[in-house]
Design a protein around this motif. Structure first.
Motif, PDB file in Angstrom:
ATOM      1  N   VAL A  82      -9.736   5.972 -16.442  1.00 56.29           N
ATOM      2  CA  VAL A  82      -9.712   6.585 -15.117  1.00 56.29           C
ATOM      3  C   VAL A  82      -8.367   6.236 -14.492  1.00 56.29           C
ATOM      4  O   VAL A  82      -7.975   5.063 -14.465  1.00 56.29           O
ATOM      5  N   THR A  83      -7.659   7.226 -13.995  1.00 53.78           N
ATOM      6  CA  THR A  83      -6.323   7.001 -13.427  1.00 53.78           C
ATOM      7  C   THR A  83      -6.187   7.523 -12.003  1.00 53.78           C
ATOM      8  O   THR A  83      -5.143   7.344 -11.386  1.00 53.78           O
ATOM      9  N   THR A  84      -7.220   8.170 -11.483  1.00 56.02           N
ATOM     10  CA  THR A  84      -7.157   8.805 -10.166  1.00 56.02           C
ATOM     11  C   THR A  84      -7.548   7.820  -9.085  1.00 56.02           C
ATOM     12  O   THR A  84      -8.534   7.086  -9.229  1.00 56.02           O
ATOM     13  N   ARG A  85      -6.799   7.809  -7.985  1.00 56.36           N
ATOM     14  CA  ARG A  85      -7.100   6.898  -6.883  1.00 56.36           C
ATOM     15  C   ARG A  85      -8.525   7.116  -6.376  1.00 56.36           C
ATOM     16  O   ARG A  85      -9.021   8.227  -6.309  1.00 56.36           O
ATOM     17  N   LEU A 106      -5.698   2.095  -6.019  1.00 52.44           N
ATOM     18  CA  LEU A 106      -5.004   2.330  -4.763  1.00 52.44           C
ATOM     19  C   LEU A 106      -3.569   2.765  -5.010  1.00 52.44           C
ATOM     20  O   LEU A 106      -3.009   2.513  -6.085  1.00 52.44           O
ATOM     21  N   SER A 107      -2.967   3.357  -3.997  1.00 52.59           N
ATOM     22  CA  SER A 107      -1.524   3.551  -4.048  1.00 52.59           C
ATOM     23  C   SER A 107      -0.852   2.207  -3.820  1.00 52.59           C
ATOM     24  O   SER A 107      -1.408   1.332  -3.148  1.00 52.59           O
ATOM     25  N   PRO A 108       0.343   1.987  -4.379  1.00 51.56           N
ATOM     26  CA  PRO A 108       1.035   0.707  -4.146  1.00 51.56           C
ATOM     27  C   PRO A 108       1.362   0.524  -2.672  1.00 51.56           C
ATOM     28  O   PRO A 108       1.515   1.500  -1.926  1.00 51.56           O
ATOM     29  N   LEU A 109       1.474  -0.714  -2.247  1.00 51.18           N
ATOM     30  CA  LEU A 109       1.907  -0.993  -0.884  1.00 51.18           C
ATOM     31  C   LEU A 109       3.379  -0.642  -0.724  1.00 51.18           C
ATOM     32  O   LEU A 109       4.194  -0.939  -1.594  1.00 51.18           O
ATOM     33  N   SER A 110       3.725  -0.016   0.380  1.00 55.97           N
ATOM     34  CA  SER A 110       5.117   0.316   0.637  1.00 55.97           C
ATOM     35  C   SER A 110       5.919  -0.946   0.929  1.00 55.97           C
ATOM     36  O   SER A 110       5.439  -1.863   1.586  1.00 55.97           O
ATOM     37  N   PRO A 818      -4.870  12.000  -3.493  1.00 56.74           N
ATOM     38  CA  PRO A 818      -3.890  12.929  -2.924  1.00 56.74           C
ATOM     39  C   PRO A 818      -3.941  14.291  -3.601  1.00 56.74           C
ATOM     40  O   PRO A 818      -4.322  14.414  -4.770  1.00 56.74           O
ATOM     41  N   ALA A 819      -3.551  15.305  -2.866  1.00 60.75           N
ATOM     42  CA  ALA A 819      -3.421  16.650  -3.424  1.00 60.75           C
ATOM     43  C   ALA A 819      -2.345  17.383  -2.646  1.00 60.75           C
ATOM     44  O   ALA A 819      -2.226  17.229  -1.426  1.00 60.75           O
ATOM     45  N   THR A 820      -1.548  18.169  -3.340  1.00 56.70           N
ATOM     46  CA  THR A 820      -0.543  19.020  -2.703  1.00 56.70           C
ATOM     47  C   THR A 820      -1.024  20.473  -2.801  1.00 56.70           C
ATOM     48  O   THR A 820      -1.324  20.944  -3.897  1.00 56.70           O
TER      49      THR A 820
END
Length: 851
Positions: A82-85, A106-110, A818-820
């Protein structure tokens, strides 16, 4: 014959008597990565122990939908594709044995610097000098009306601007407008209140003279509502005219106009709207706090003639001639013909943790300005800021406060070391710096701004009880930048007057420091060396007991100088048993003694108090304020629990608390922090499901910035146990270390918190749009200044919204997926939204509508 019988008997024994029964396989799952929390690009790996030859697995999302399956031979590590956030439950099967755990991606912390916005107030409406002008829409004759400052109602300050129109004799609209300072704004925000308007028309004139017009829908509510404009060359019913007339925004803005249309009041011939807190917003390097806009005398600036060197005269006036921003600047004038050395303008303020200071100055008569900043000890740090000699506005920036040109220091600690935060500023015009040796001079100052630390998302913890600091990195990974815990009195003072804080307190505070978590420590609970009738929560009730508590709080601040925020007690109205009897006056007696002691020895410390008011029961807090309690705290702490439902009713209650503060604090605000808020997922009388906890938590995090809440602490970070019947053990965002699902494994709320914290990092609340259908559409400026929205329904079933956009948009789910999306030929994207927040961003978004 016997031989044959013997063979048959042996076979029977082999098949029945000597066989080993089938057994359930051993199967254990353990986290390899702390809490099974991963970031983009990390392989999901779970520790596996089994005596089976192989296992199968499936991963389901928060809705129970299986998103991936697999199998592998027995090994020490299970690899999950599984690779989706998002948040997932993993089910593993070994024969007849099943084991489960949860994991998150999660997305990485900025790591980029927190920016935010700088705001330029163009409409405080405290005086007529801002330059707002009424227009009756003369091209459509017949309308009458007015625009005037009103002290009858205001969102902040003491006045607002009221636009009224009467169309009984004809006409189409009335309006109010003003010219603008040269600011390359990316958004405009303001507050509006109307008894009957359904919309406002908004016009912004660009640098070419082109007018960009759009419609701003109002909610229908009659109270104050925030309004935001995040795109200037688009929006609902957008039109343009004049100037370049090309439909393209050409910065900067030259003028703003608010239009009251006859069409906005169907069934009536007159209407009105009251406006306040009009701001132009532009990206800033870091979050800023204005110290001197000079739009109102209420800021507290005053003139000082340098009386220790008698003879100087002068004045401070608010000058409307060519301010750098807003409607006026401060003009400082001096006359030394009778003696003296300097004159100054000065003010004190709520302590500000300065990172840097900037100001704009204009004069050709002096070569430098003197700057004095007073630190938390009362020490004054003085330096000179050199001017160019030009008559144009020039910006001056200071990044070091204990140095600079002609630096000197005096008073307070008097050690030449800056002890933040700052609590006062003085700007001097010195006789020795007048060009040409004259005896008179003047200079204008504007936009004095402090660059400050970012707004904070935090979490409540219980490291003072028994939590292990190995959990701390998971708090940081969630996006929390603050922690609230304690170092209780009874544990610190076991012999009268002797303070020895337990090693566990030192340990967790050191871990917080290394992980970038700002501590808010609670000084709390009783001590039987003093007042102790019968139980832990007995509060001090004698003068000796209150003095003992104050001394303990002082020792706490001394022992841990990295702690800049100390709260006095936790929920006095529930946790102050004994003769103190939970009352406001008994709390005030303790708070006063403690505040006085702390401020005497640690003047830069932020003292948090107020009894941790429950917003659903405000009588206690009102009584506390009426007794004068606001004098003895820097920040008001509240605990807005709402176990029975959604958080969306919180706003009105926060506004009521703020009104109470102003009522008893001379019309002036004090910061409000939400230091506990949350929902429990098992036990008690009103538990919510884990997905509901996640959804409610995100909605509250997103709603409170619109009510000027400086800090938000979710309660609490980890489940405190594994008893499903115990309410207090099930508030956490992650599971207890003894939970069958694995040590510190995430609940859905952990991922929802992390997603919201990433969206809100460095963000500025701008206002609301009203797409219809009962939807909430909060509008923010992201860390880089670009707008984004959070949309949800307060209740009911899913609905669709139409996003009108000129280019691709980014949509992020409650759990970070996320989705564009690209608009169709009509420039539209259709989204399904529900009670969960959906994040929408993209510079091409012009508006959002709902059926």
């Amino acid at each position: 014959m016997k031989r044959t019988v013997a063979v048959v008997l042996g076979v029977l024994l082999l098949c029945f008597g000597s066989s080993t029964p089938a057994h359930a396989a051993v199967l254990t799952l353990t986290p390899i990565t702390l809490g099974n929390v991963f970031t983009d690009g990390q392989q999901v790996k779970i520790g596996l122990a089994t005596d089976a030859a192989s296992v199968t697995w499936s991963a389901a999302d928060v809705n129970g939908t299986v998103v991936a399956t697999g199998s592998q031979a027995a090994a020490s590590t299970l690899q999950v594709s599984v690779t989706t956030r998002g948040w997932y439950q993993l089910t593993v099967q070994a024969g007849t044995t099943t084991a489960r755990t949860t994991f998150a991606i999660l997305s990485p912390l900025s790591t980029s610097a927190v920016a935010g916005l700088t705001t330029n107030r163009i409409g405080d409406f405290e005086n007529a000098s801002e330059g707002w002008t009424f227009y009756p829409g003369s091209e459509y004759p017949g309308a009458t009306g007015s625009f005037a400052l009103s002290t009858a109602d205001n969102h902040s300050g003491t006045a607002s601007g009221k636009l009224a129109g009467d169309f009984s004799a004809g006409g189409a609209y009335v309006s109010v407008s003003r010219p603008l300072p040269s600011v390359s704004a990316t958004s405009v925000s303001f507050w509006a209140k109307s008894p009957n308007l359904s919309f406002l028309t908004f016009r912004l004139t660009d640098s070419t003279g082109q007018v960009h017009q759009q419609r701003l829908t109002l909610s229908g509510a009659t109270g104050w509502q925030p309004v935001a404009v995040t795109r200037f060359d688009g929006g609902k019913q957008y039109v343009h005219f004049g100037g370049a007339n090309d439909g393209v925004w050409h910065a900067p803005a030259k003028a703003v106009e608010v239009v009251l249309d006859k069409a906005a009041i169907p069934g009536a011939t007159s209407g009105s709207v009251t406006l306040d807190d009009f701001t132009l917003n532009a990206p800033a390097a870091k979050p800023t706090t204005p110290l001197g806009n000079y739009e109102s005398a209420a800021e507290g600036w005053s003139f000082y003639p340098g009386s220790e060197f008698p003879g100087a005269t002068g004045s401070l006036i608010y000058d409307t001639a060519g301010p750098q921003s807003g409607g006026q600047s401060a003009k400082l004038s001096a006359d030394f013909s009778g003696g003296g050395n300097y004159v100054a303008l000065q003010r004190t303020f709520v302590p500000v943790d300065l990172q840097s200071l900037s100001l704009w100055a204009r004069t050709s008569q002096v070569s430098a300005i003197g700057l004095r900043l007073t630190d938390s000890t009362g020490q004054v740090h003085q330096q000179r800021l050199t001017l160019s000699g030009s008559t144009a506005w020039q910006q001056l920036t200071v990044t070091r406060f204990d140095g600079g040109s002609a630096y000197l220091h005096f008073g307070g600690a008097d050690d030449g070391v800056w002890h933040g935060p700052a609590k006062a500023i003085t700007l001097t015009l010195d006789k020795a710096l007048i060009s040409g040796g004259g005896t008179t001079a003047a200079l204008n100052v504007d936009a004095v701004t402090a660059t400050t630390a970012p707004t904070l998302q935090g979490a409540g913890t219980h490291f003072n009880f028994s939590w292990n600091p190995d959990l701390v990195p998971l708090i940081t990974q969630a996006g929390a930048r603050g922690g609230r815990d304690e170092a209780d009195w009874a544990g610190a003072e076991t012999a009268l007057g002797v303070y020895s804080f337990p090693a566990k307190v030192t340990s967790y505070l050191q871990s917080w420091q290394s992980n970038g978590i700002d501590p808010l420590l609670i000084a709390d609970y009783g001590n039987c060396l003093y007042d102790c009738p019968d139980q832990k929560f007995n509060a001090p009730y004698t003068d000796a007991g209150r003095a003992g508590f104050a001394n303990y709080a002082d020792a706490l601040a001394t022992r841990y100088p990295q702690v800049k925020n100390i709260a006095v007690w936790n929920e006095w109205d529930m946790n102050a048993a004994g003769p103190s009897n939970f009352t406001p006056d008994s709390y005030l007696a303790l708070l006063k003694a403690t505040y006085t002691k702390l401020k005497a020895n640690h003047p830069g410390l932020t003292v948090v108090g107020g009894g941790d008011n429950d917003v659903n029961q405000q009588a206690w807090f009102q009584a506390f304020c009426q007794l004068g309690g606001l004098k003895y705290l820097d920040v008001v702490s509240i605990h807005p629990y709402n176990f029975l439902g959604a958080p969306d009713s919180l706003g009105a209650k926060l506004d009521q608390i703020r009104a109470t503060i102003r009522q008893y604090n001379g019309g002036v605000d004090k910061p409000i922090w939400i230091t506990e808020a949350g929902w429990y997922t098992s036990g008690g009388q009103a538990p919510v499901s884990e997905p509901t906890q996640a959804m409610y938590l995100a909605r509250e995090m997103l709603d409170v910035p619109g009510h000027d809440i400086d800090r938000f602490y979710a309660y609490d970070f980890k489940n405190d146990g594994i008893d499903p019947t115990a309410e207090q053990q099930n508030y956490g965002l992650v599971h207890h270390e003894s939970d069958a699902l694995g040590k510190y494994t995430p609940k859905p709320a952990y991922v929802a918190y992390a997603t919201a914290a990433r969206q809100l990092r460095g963000a500025t609340f701008l206002g609301k749009e009203n797409p219809g259908n009962g939807l909430i559409d909060q509008v923010y400026a992201a860390n880089d200044g670009t707008p984004f929205r959070a949309i949800w329904a307060t209740s009911g079933s899913n609905t669709t919204v139409t996003v009108n956009a000129t280019g691709p948009i980014q949509v992020t789910s409650l759990y970070g997926l996320p989705a564009t999306l690209t608009p169709n030929g009509n420039g539209q994207v259709t989204l399904t939204v529900g009670v969960w927040p959906t994040y929408v961003s993209g510079s091409g978004v012009t508006s959002i509508t709902a059926p």
